[in-house]
Design a protein around this motif. Structure first.
Motif, PDB file in Angstrom:
ATOM      1  N   SER A  96       0.846  -1.190   0.000  1.00 34.33           N
ATOM      2  CA  SER A  96       0.000   0.000   0.000  1.00 34.33           C
ATOM      3  C   SER A  96       0.879   1.236   0.000  1.00 34.33           C
ATOM      4  CB  SER A  96      -0.933  -0.013   1.216  1.00 34.33           C
ATOM      5  OG  SER A  96      -1.754  -1.151   1.194  1.00 34.33           O
ATOM      6  N   GLY A  97       1.847   1.273  -0.929  1.00 34.54           N
ATOM      7  CA  GLY A  97       2.798   2.360  -0.993  1.00 34.54           C
ATOM      8  C   GLY A  97       2.128   3.710  -1.110  1.00 34.54           C
ATOM      9  N   LEU A  98       2.723   4.685  -0.426  1.00 39.39           N
ATOM     10  CA  LEU A  98       2.159   6.021  -0.401  1.00 39.39           C
ATOM     11  C   LEU A  98       2.138   6.640  -1.794  1.00 39.39           C
ATOM     12  CD1 LEU A  98       1.068   8.301   1.376  1.00 39.39           C
ATOM     13  CD2 LEU A  98       3.436   9.066   1.719  1.00 39.39           C
ATOM     14  N   THR A  99       3.209   6.452  -2.558  1.00 42.37           N
ATOM     15  CA  THR A  99       3.281   7.035  -3.901  1.00 42.37           C
ATOM     16  C   THR A  99       2.182   6.498  -4.797  1.00 42.37           C
ATOM     17  OG1 THR A  99       5.684   7.310  -3.716  1.00 42.37           O
ATOM     18  CG2 THR A  99       4.742   7.354  -5.936  1.00 42.37           C
ATOM     19  N   ARG A 100       1.945   5.209  -4.717  1.00 49.32           N
ATOM     20  CA  ARG A 100       0.909   4.593  -5.550  1.00 49.32           C
ATOM     21  C   ARG A 100      -0.463   5.169  -5.214  1.00 49.32           C
ATOM     22  NH1 ARG A 100      -2.265   0.022  -4.952  1.00 49.32           N
ATOM     23  NH2 ARG A 100      -1.166  -0.626  -3.078  1.00 49.32           N
ATOM     24  N   LEU A 101      -0.722   5.357  -3.944  1.00 50.04           N
ATOM     25  CA  LEU A 101      -2.007   5.904  -3.544  1.00 50.04           C
ATOM     26  C   LEU A 101      -2.154   7.370  -3.958  1.00 50.04           C
ATOM     27  CD1 LEU A 101      -2.416   4.332   0.008  1.00 50.04           C
ATOM     28  CD2 LEU A 101      -3.723   3.794  -2.044  1.00 50.04           C
ATOM     29  N   VAL A 102      -1.071   8.127  -3.889  1.00 51.83           N
ATOM     30  CA  VAL A 102      -1.125   9.528  -4.312  1.00 51.83           C
ATOM     31  C   VAL A 102      -1.459   9.613  -5.797  1.00 51.83           C
ATOM     32  CG1 VAL A 102       0.241  11.620  -4.699  1.00 51.83           C
ATOM     33  CG2 VAL A 102       0.431  10.403  -2.524  1.00 51.83           C
ATOM     34  N   VAL A 103      -0.788   8.791  -6.616  1.00 52.44           N
ATOM     35  CA  VAL A 103      -1.040   8.796  -8.067  1.00 52.44           C
ATOM     36  C   VAL A 103      -2.472   8.365  -8.360  1.00 52.44           C
ATOM     37  CG1 VAL A 103      -0.419   7.711 -10.260  1.00 52.44           C
ATOM     38  CG2 VAL A 103       1.374   8.429  -8.674  1.00 52.44           C
ATOM     39  N   SER A 104      -2.904   7.298  -7.719  1.00 52.84           N
ATOM     40  CA  SER A 104      -4.247   6.779  -7.962  1.00 52.84           C
ATOM     41  C   SER A 104      -5.318   7.797  -7.602  1.00 52.84           C
ATOM     42  CB  SER A 104      -4.468   5.494  -7.150  1.00 52.84           C
ATOM     43  OG  SER A 104      -5.807   5.059  -7.264  1.00 52.84           O
ATOM     44  N   LEU A 105      -5.191   8.399  -6.420  1.00 56.36           N
ATOM     45  CA  LEU A 105      -6.217   9.347  -5.973  1.00 56.36           C
ATOM     46  C   LEU A 105      -6.178  10.654  -6.768  1.00 56.36           C
ATOM     47  CD1 LEU A 105      -8.340   8.989  -3.614  1.00 56.36           C
ATOM     48  CD2 LEU A 105      -6.594   7.219  -3.824  1.00 56.36           C
ATOM     49  N   PHE A 106      -4.994  11.034  -7.273  1.00 62.26           N
ATOM     50  CA  PHE A 106      -4.935  12.216  -8.148  1.00 62.26           C
ATOM     51  C   PHE A 106      -5.690  11.948  -9.443  1.00 62.26           C
ATOM     52  CE2 PHE A 106      -2.941  14.208 -11.855  1.00 62.26           C
ATOM     53  CZ  PHE A 106      -3.146  15.545 -11.561  1.00 62.26           C
ATOM     54  N   LEU A 107      -5.441  10.803 -10.062  1.00 62.98           N
ATOM     55  CA  LEU A 107      -6.145  10.456 -11.300  1.00 62.98           C
ATOM     56  C   LEU A 107      -7.641  10.312 -11.055  1.00 62.98           C
ATOM     57  CD1 LEU A 107      -3.650   7.836 -12.805  1.00 62.98           C
ATOM     58  CD2 LEU A 107      -3.984  10.222 -13.509  1.00 62.98           C
ATOM     59  N   LEU A 108      -7.996   9.754  -9.909  1.00 59.49           N
ATOM     60  CA  LEU A 108      -9.408   9.635  -9.546  1.00 59.49           C
ATOM     61  C   LEU A 108     -10.058  11.012  -9.475  1.00 59.49           C
ATOM     62  CD1 LEU A 108     -11.619   7.560  -8.424  1.00 59.49           C
ATOM     63  CD2 LEU A 108     -10.927   8.405  -6.169  1.00 59.49           C
ATOM     64  N   GLY A 109      -9.349  11.962  -8.876  1.00 61.56           N
ATOM     65  CA  GLY A 109      -9.881  13.309  -8.751  1.00 61.56           C
ATOM     66  C   GLY A 109     -10.062  13.997 -10.089  1.00 61.56           C
ATOM     67  N   TRP A 110      -9.065  13.897 -10.967  1.00 62.31           N
ATOM     68  CA  TRP A 110      -9.181  14.570 -12.260  1.00 62.31           C
ATOM     69  C   TRP A 110     -10.233  13.892 -13.146  1.00 62.31           C
ATOM     70  CZ3 TRP A 110      -5.079  15.210 -16.713  1.00 62.31           C
ATOM     71  CH2 TRP A 110      -5.522  16.230 -17.568  1.00 62.31           C
ATOM     72  N   GLY A 111     -10.312  12.566 -13.057  1.00 56.45           N
ATOM     73  CA  GLY A 111     -11.351  11.872 -13.808  1.00 56.45           C
ATOM     74  C   GLY A 111     -12.733  12.322 -13.392  1.00 56.45           C
ATOM     75  N   TRP A 112     -12.942  12.448 -12.073  1.00 57.32           N
ATOM     76  CA  TRP A 112     -14.230  12.957 -11.583  1.00 57.32           C
ATOM     77  C   TRP A 112     -14.469  14.367 -12.093  1.00 57.32           C
ATOM     78  CZ3 TRP A 112     -14.789  17.376  -8.663  1.00 57.32           C
ATOM     79  CH2 TRP A 112     -16.098  17.649  -8.242  1.00 57.32           C
ATOM     80  N   ASN A 113     -13.423  15.196 -12.048  1.00 57.25           N
ATOM     81  CA  ASN A 113     -13.551  16.584 -12.470  1.00 57.25           C
ATOM     82  C   ASN A 113     -14.041  16.685 -13.913  1.00 57.25           C
ATOM     83  OD1 ASN A 113     -12.181  19.067 -13.900  1.00 57.25           O
ATOM     84  ND2 ASN A 113     -12.322  19.612 -11.727  1.00 57.25           N
ATOM     85  N   LEU A 114     -13.485  15.883 -14.792  1.00 57.79           N
ATOM     86  CA  LEU A 114     -13.882  15.919 -16.201  1.00 57.79           C
ATOM     87  C   LEU A 114     -15.330  15.470 -16.390  1.00 57.79           C
ATOM     88  CD1 LEU A 114     -10.569  14.625 -17.772  1.00 57.79           C
ATOM     89  CD2 LEU A 114     -11.729  16.739 -18.462  1.00 57.79           C
ATOM     90  N   THR A 115     -15.753  14.435 -15.657  1.00 58.12           N
ATOM     91  CA  THR A 115     -17.150  14.004 -15.797  1.00 58.12           C
ATOM     92  C   THR A 115     -18.098  15.034 -15.192  1.00 58.12           C
ATOM     93  OG1 THR A 115     -17.076  12.726 -13.715  1.00 58.12           O
ATOM     94  CG2 THR A 115     -16.512  11.557 -15.739  1.00 58.12           C
ATOM     95  N   PHE A 116     -17.688  15.658 -14.099  1.00 60.37           N
ATOM     96  CA  PHE A 116     -18.540  16.636 -13.411  1.00 60.37           C
ATOM     97  C   PHE A 116     -18.658  17.931 -14.213  1.00 60.37           C
ATOM     98  CE2 PHE A 116     -19.371  19.740  -9.923  1.00 60.37           C
ATOM     99  CZ  PHE A 116     -20.526  19.162  -9.412  1.00 60.37           C
TER     100      PHE A 116
END
Length: 411
Positions: free
Chosen positions: A306-326
């Motif tokens: 559960s590396g911190l870097t992996r979670l940061v990248v994943s949650l950043f992409l999750l946020g931008w993906g939501w932003n584009l749909t919203f």
């Protein structure tokens, strides 16, 4: 002279809307995280999402109530009242944490959500200030204001906990002290708006809500926004618990949530530009691609930990993906519907979106408790793909040419 007055009023309105959204997002980040952690302590991990879900339901109720109020009394009055309710909610939630009353916390989160409902409607208020070709960017700029929350919200958790401790309160009461202060800032910001003219009563040629709901663009925008919201909320609310179970501290949680919130808001003007340039449908499809990529990163084989870097990248992409749909979904509504048509459905659209995400908050907790974070991630990815068949159909502009009467009223 009239042009200068109009420009000045627009700038004042945009500044007030930006300030309200920035302050609200700052408070909701900490309040949502704290309420989830408290829920895990008081209600067990299985039902940890209930307090946060209450805030989301409050947002849904707030969008319905405040959208109707905006039509009758204008933007300034509606937003001011919504933010006053948020002040009460922050005080109630803080008192609940201090007294250990989880039911009172849930009620306080509902009231906080009402104020957040006003902040969510602000993007439509901004779009009304601009011509159609600039409405996507206007929506994006207002959503971008959440960047302030992305930067300050998570990183205020530790300092606010210190302040709460000095006041003799539990550490997790700190985020609600921030929410109390932020709601006060929102009231001042909305009071600074120029007095707006209330909407005229519905005329004979204005479309009814039923007629607007039948417009093809409404269903496309609604399903896209709901799917993006479900995927984002499911992972965002449960990631702090996932990290806690893997021995990450509040500082690490703050870093991951900061990356996520930056993805959600910092690139919103770009999302708005893409919506104006290529259309809302294209922006939504880009967002779905990023959501799926985020899920792939989040559900990487367990051997990678559960590396911190992996979670940061994943949650950043999750946020931008939501932003584009919203932003893309909001742009579809603002560009394809007239103001009268949009007023007929915008509160209901946002209410459905936030009600769905409230369900996601609860269900995500159940899925995480009974399965794993990987299963939750994959499920979020599947949900994000639901709008794809609708988006592949012919554009709404083509469908509107053959629409029944009132097609011109909904543009």
């Amino acid at each position: 002279m009239s042009v200068d007055v109009e420009t000045t009023g627009r700038r004042r309105s945009m500044a007030a809307l930006l300030g309200g959204v920035a302050a609200t997002n700052t408070s909701m980040v900490g309040a949502s995280t704290a309420s989830t952690l408290i829920g895990a302590e008081e209600l067990t991990e299985l039902w940890s999402g209930v307090p946060n879900a209450a805030g989301v339901l409050g947002t849904a109720a707030g969008t319905l109530w405040l959208a109707a109020l905006m039509s009758r009394r204008g933007t300034r009055s509606a937003l001011s009242l919504g933010y006053l309710v948020a002040i009460v909610g922050a005080a109630v939630a803080g008192a609940a944490v201090a007294s250990g009353q989880v039911l009172l916390l849930i009620f306080g989160m509902v009231l906080l959500g009402v104020g957040n409902g006003g902040a969510q409607l602000s993007r439509y208020c901004a779009a009304d200030l601009y011509p159609p070709r600039r409405q996507g960017l206007a929506v994006g700029v207002i959503v971008w204001a959440g960047t302030v929350g992305a930067v300050f919200g998570p990183n205020l958790m530790d300092p606010s906990a210190d302040v709460a401790d000095r006041l003799g309160l539990p550490d997790l009461a700190g985020p609600f002290l921030v929410a109390l202060l932020a709601a006060g800032v929102c009231v001042l910001a909305s009071a600074a708006m120029p007095r707006s003219r209330t909407a005229a009563r519905q005329g004979a040629n204005d479309p009814t809500p039923a007629q607007v709901w039948r417009h093809p663009v409404v269903s496309v925008a609604l399903v896209s926004m709901i799917a993006g919201q479900l995927a984002m909320v499911a992972l965002m609310t449960m990631t702090p618990l996932h990290m806690s179970s893997n021995h990450h501290g509040l500082t690490a949680v703050g870093v991951v949530l900061s990356g996520h919130m930056i993805g959600m808001f910092a690139l919103a003007p770009l999302s708005g530009y893409l919506s104006d340039r290529f259309g809302g449908r294209a922006a939504i499809l880009m967002g779905i691609g990023l959501l799926v990529t985020s899920v792939v990163v989040a559900s990487w084989p367990a051997a990678h930990g559960s590396g911190l870097t992996r979670l940061v990248v994943s949650l950043f992409l999750l946020g931008w993906g939501w932003n584009l749909t919203f932003v893309g979904g909001s742009a579809l509504l603002t560009q394809a519907l007239t103001p009268a048509a949009r007023r007929a459905v915008q509160g209901r659209v946002d209410a459905l979106v936030w009600a769905a995400s409230a369900v996601a908050s609860v269900v995500a907790g159940v899925v995480l408790a009974t399965t794993s974070y990987v299963v939750l991630s994959v499920a979020a990815g599947v949900v994000s793909l639901i709008p794809v068949p609708m988006l592949r159909r012919r554009p709404p502009a083509e469908a509107s040419a053959t629409a029944p009467e009132h097609a011109d009223a909904v543009r």
